[in-house]
Write a protein that holds these residues in place. Structure first.
Motif, PDB file in Angstrom:
ATOM      1  N   THR A  85     -80.766  76.923  -7.557  1.00  0.00           N
ATOM      2  CA  THR A  85     -80.297  75.541  -7.632  1.00  0.00           C
ATOM      3  C   THR A  85     -78.785  75.535  -7.541  1.00  0.00           C
ATOM      4  OG1 THR A  85     -80.297  73.506  -8.911  1.00  0.00           O
ATOM      5  CG2 THR A  85     -80.176  75.554 -10.147  1.00  0.00           C
ATOM      6  N   LYS A  87     -75.269  72.437  -7.001  1.00  0.00           N
ATOM      7  CA  LYS A  87     -74.866  71.034  -7.116  1.00  0.00           C
ATOM      8  C   LYS A  87     -74.188  70.617  -5.823  1.00  0.00           C
ATOM      9  CE  LYS A  87     -73.465  69.647 -11.088  1.00  0.00           C
ATOM     10  NZ  LYS A  87     -74.570  68.729 -11.408  1.00  0.00           N
ATOM     11  N   ASP A  88     -74.632  69.492  -5.285  1.00  0.00           N
ATOM     12  CA  ASP A  88     -74.034  68.943  -4.071  1.00  0.00           C
ATOM     13  C   ASP A  88     -72.660  68.366  -4.416  1.00  0.00           C
ATOM     14  OD1 ASP A  88     -73.435  67.833  -1.668  1.00  0.00           O
ATOM     15  OD2 ASP A  88     -74.925  66.229  -1.771  1.00  0.00           O
ATOM     16  N   GLY A  92     -73.021  64.991  -6.309  1.00  0.00           N
ATOM     17  CA  GLY A  92     -73.109  65.440  -7.703  1.00  0.00           C
ATOM     18  C   GLY A  92     -74.525  65.722  -8.162  1.00  0.00           C
ATOM     19  N   ARG A  93     -75.493  65.675  -7.263  1.00  0.00           N
ATOM     20  CA  ARG A  93     -76.887  65.901  -7.639  1.00  0.00           C
ATOM     21  C   ARG A  93     -77.240  67.373  -7.471  1.00  0.00           C
ATOM     22  NH1 ARG A  93     -80.863  61.963  -4.585  1.00  0.00           N
ATOM     23  NH2 ARG A  93     -82.279  63.390  -5.694  1.00  0.00           N
ATOM     24  N   ASP A  94     -78.205  67.827  -8.265  1.00  0.00           N
ATOM     25  CA  ASP A  94     -78.705  69.196  -8.146  1.00  0.00           C
ATOM     26  C   ASP A  94     -79.726  69.261  -7.020  1.00  0.00           C
ATOM     27  OD1 ASP A  94     -77.151  70.017 -10.228  1.00  0.00           O
ATOM     28  OD2 ASP A  94     -78.704  69.696 -11.752  1.00  0.00           O
ATOM     29  N   TYR A  95     -79.668  70.319  -6.212  1.00  0.00           N
ATOM     30  CA  TYR A  95     -80.672  70.523  -5.195  1.00  0.00           C
ATOM     31  C   TYR A  95     -81.145  71.974  -5.261  1.00  0.00           C
ATOM     32  CZ  TYR A  95     -77.024  72.896  -2.465  1.00  0.00           C
ATOM     33  OH  TYR A  95     -76.050  73.745  -2.041  1.00  0.00           O
ATOM     34  N   TRP A 106     -84.475  68.321  -2.410  1.00  0.00           N
ATOM     35  CA  TRP A 106     -84.033  67.692  -3.669  1.00  0.00           C
ATOM     36  C   TRP A 106     -85.075  67.880  -4.775  1.00  0.00           C
ATOM     37  CZ3 TRP A 106     -79.123  66.418  -3.695  1.00  0.00           C
ATOM     38  CH2 TRP A 106     -78.489  66.051  -2.517  1.00  0.00           C
ATOM     39  N   PRO A 122     -76.500  72.120   1.044  1.00  0.00           N
ATOM     40  CA  PRO A 122     -77.465  71.117   0.551  1.00  0.00           C
ATOM     41  C   PRO A 122     -78.215  70.464   1.691  1.00  0.00           C
ATOM     42  CG  PRO A 122     -75.238  70.247   0.487  1.00  0.00           C
ATOM     43  CD  PRO A 122     -75.124  71.691   0.825  1.00  0.00           C
TER      44      PRO A 122
END
Length: 411
Positions: A85, A87-88, A92-95, A106, A122
């Motif tokens: 995992t 972070k984009d 700011g989201r985890d992918y 995602w 990402p």
């Protein structure tokens, strides 16, 4: 009065002693007042130190009625082997990614998938909610579309009429008959003004005015001014019934001169569509000798023919393979008495399929004028004339108004 002087009392204090005693009393009073203030300050500090304890006791009493907090949420399950995992930085989201499988997503991966180390970029941004389905056209939109189609049909008819009038005007001017050309030119100017007026109404969204369509017989020279002299114009209009999805072409051959036949390639469209090829012409010009008696004799004996070979073109990287589909022939004999012939639909025959046509090719022929005879020939044709009945429309010429009156009266 006593004759003697009263003596002093040794026990009575003097003024100096009274003053000293007063000062001492004032000092003792100030000391006592200071001790009293210190006692009060100490009492206040003791009271303040006792208040938090009381409040804490009260809070402890109240906490007895509050429920215990829920259990901590379980930690997320461990990622499958090879999944990582990151972070984009943009959202700011985890992918999650798996470099071995070449996957970024995602959603948290299922335990069945596997992968390897190192971070991958990402995935694309999550898709936004799709727009609502396109609404069907409203009644007003359908009405506007129908109105535009009506205008288009009328304007196209007027433009064809204008072209035909101009051809006749040029012919009469070329032959020196200006008296016959003047009324035709006047009518041509009326048609052009009518096209402009209808175009303005169409742009403003106004309704199509009422109009009448006259059909009159006109006698005009049998001449095609767009075809050069001593030339034969062949047009391949289309091809139908051919079972092929490849682009089609047509080789047109004219058996004249007899020792050196002429051959041209034209486009006929792609497969079953039958339309014209993009960027290619569907017309071909051949050299002929209409004034030659030998040529006219061969044509009259039906020896001069056009041969059409429809082929499919399979274009590869390095070469193009041509596949013959069928052949057809057409005699040029009709051009002896008329400047144009067709369109004619010719069946395509193939050596592979005997006794059955493999499709049809539609063609037209045209010459500058009929080949037979030295004199100019005339022809009778039906001509459409559109007259708009509206007070704001351009007024038609007087001769055209008289024709309209005869048409309305049924004469």
């Amino acid at each position: 009065m006593w004759p003697f002087k009263k003596s002093k009392n040794p026990a009575e204090p003097t003024q100096e002693e009274i003053r000293q005693q007063a000062q001492q009393a004032m000092a003792e009073a100030r000391q006592a007042q200071g001790r009293s203030a210190a006692v009060q300050a100490a009492q206040q500090r003791v009271a303040q130190s006792q208040r938090p304890a009381a409040n804490t006791t009260a809070q402890r009493g109240e906490s007895d009625s509050v429920m215990a907090p829920p259990a901590a949420p379980p930690p997320p399950p461990a990622l499958p082997p090879g999944w990582k995992t990151a972070k984009d930085p943009n959202t700011g989201r985890d992918y999650f990614f798996n470099k071995k499988l070449g996957i970024t997503q995602w959603e948290r991966p299922e335990p069945e998938t596997a992968g390897v180390e190192s971070i991958m970029p990402p995935p694309k941004a999550p898709p936004q909610a799709k727009e609502a389905a396109v609404k069907p056209a409203s009644a007003d939109q359908r009405q506007d579309s129908g109105l535009s189609d009506q205008y288009t049909l009328v304007i196209e008819e007027l433009e064809e009429h204008s072209v035909a009038l101009m051809k006749r005007v040029r012919h009469f001017y070329a032959t020196g008959d200006k008296l016959a050309a003047v009324p035709l030119y006047t009518e041509k100017k009326y048609v052009q003004s009518l096209i402009t007026w209808l175009g303005d109404r169409k742009a403003k969204g106004l309704a199509l005015p009422s109009y009448k369509v006259l059909q009159r017989r006109v006698v005009c020279p049998d001449v095609n001014s767009e075809v050069p002299k001593d030339k034969l114009l062949v047009s391949v209009v289309g091809c139908s019934g051919v079972e092929s999805d490849l682009p089609l072409s047509c080789k047109v051959s004219l058996a004249w001169p007899r020792d050196t036949p002429q051959e041209k390639s034209v486009a006929v469209g792609k497969g079953k569509s039958g339309g014209e090829g993009e960027g290619e012409s569907n017309e071909a010009l051949f050299d002929v000798s209409p004034s030659s008696s030998a040529f006219q004799r061969q044509v009259d004996r039906r020896h001069v023919k056009l041969t059409f070979q429809v082929c499919a073109e399979d274009k590869g990287w390095l070469s193009t393979k041509t596949i013959l589909i069928g052949k057809a022939q057409l005699e040029v004999f009709p051009l002896l008495s008329s400047s144009s012939s067709g369109p004619s639909s010719l069946p395509l025959s193939s050596d592979k399929v005997r006794g059955k046509a493999v499709g049809e090719v539609t063609v037209k022929m045209a010459s500058n004028k009929p080949w037979a005879g030295g004199k100019e020939k005339m022809k009778v044709a039906l001509e459409k004339v559109i007259v708009v009945q509206d007070e704001l429309a351009p007024a038609p010429p007087q001769a055209l108004q008289q024709e309209l009156q005869r048409f309305l009266s049924g004469a």
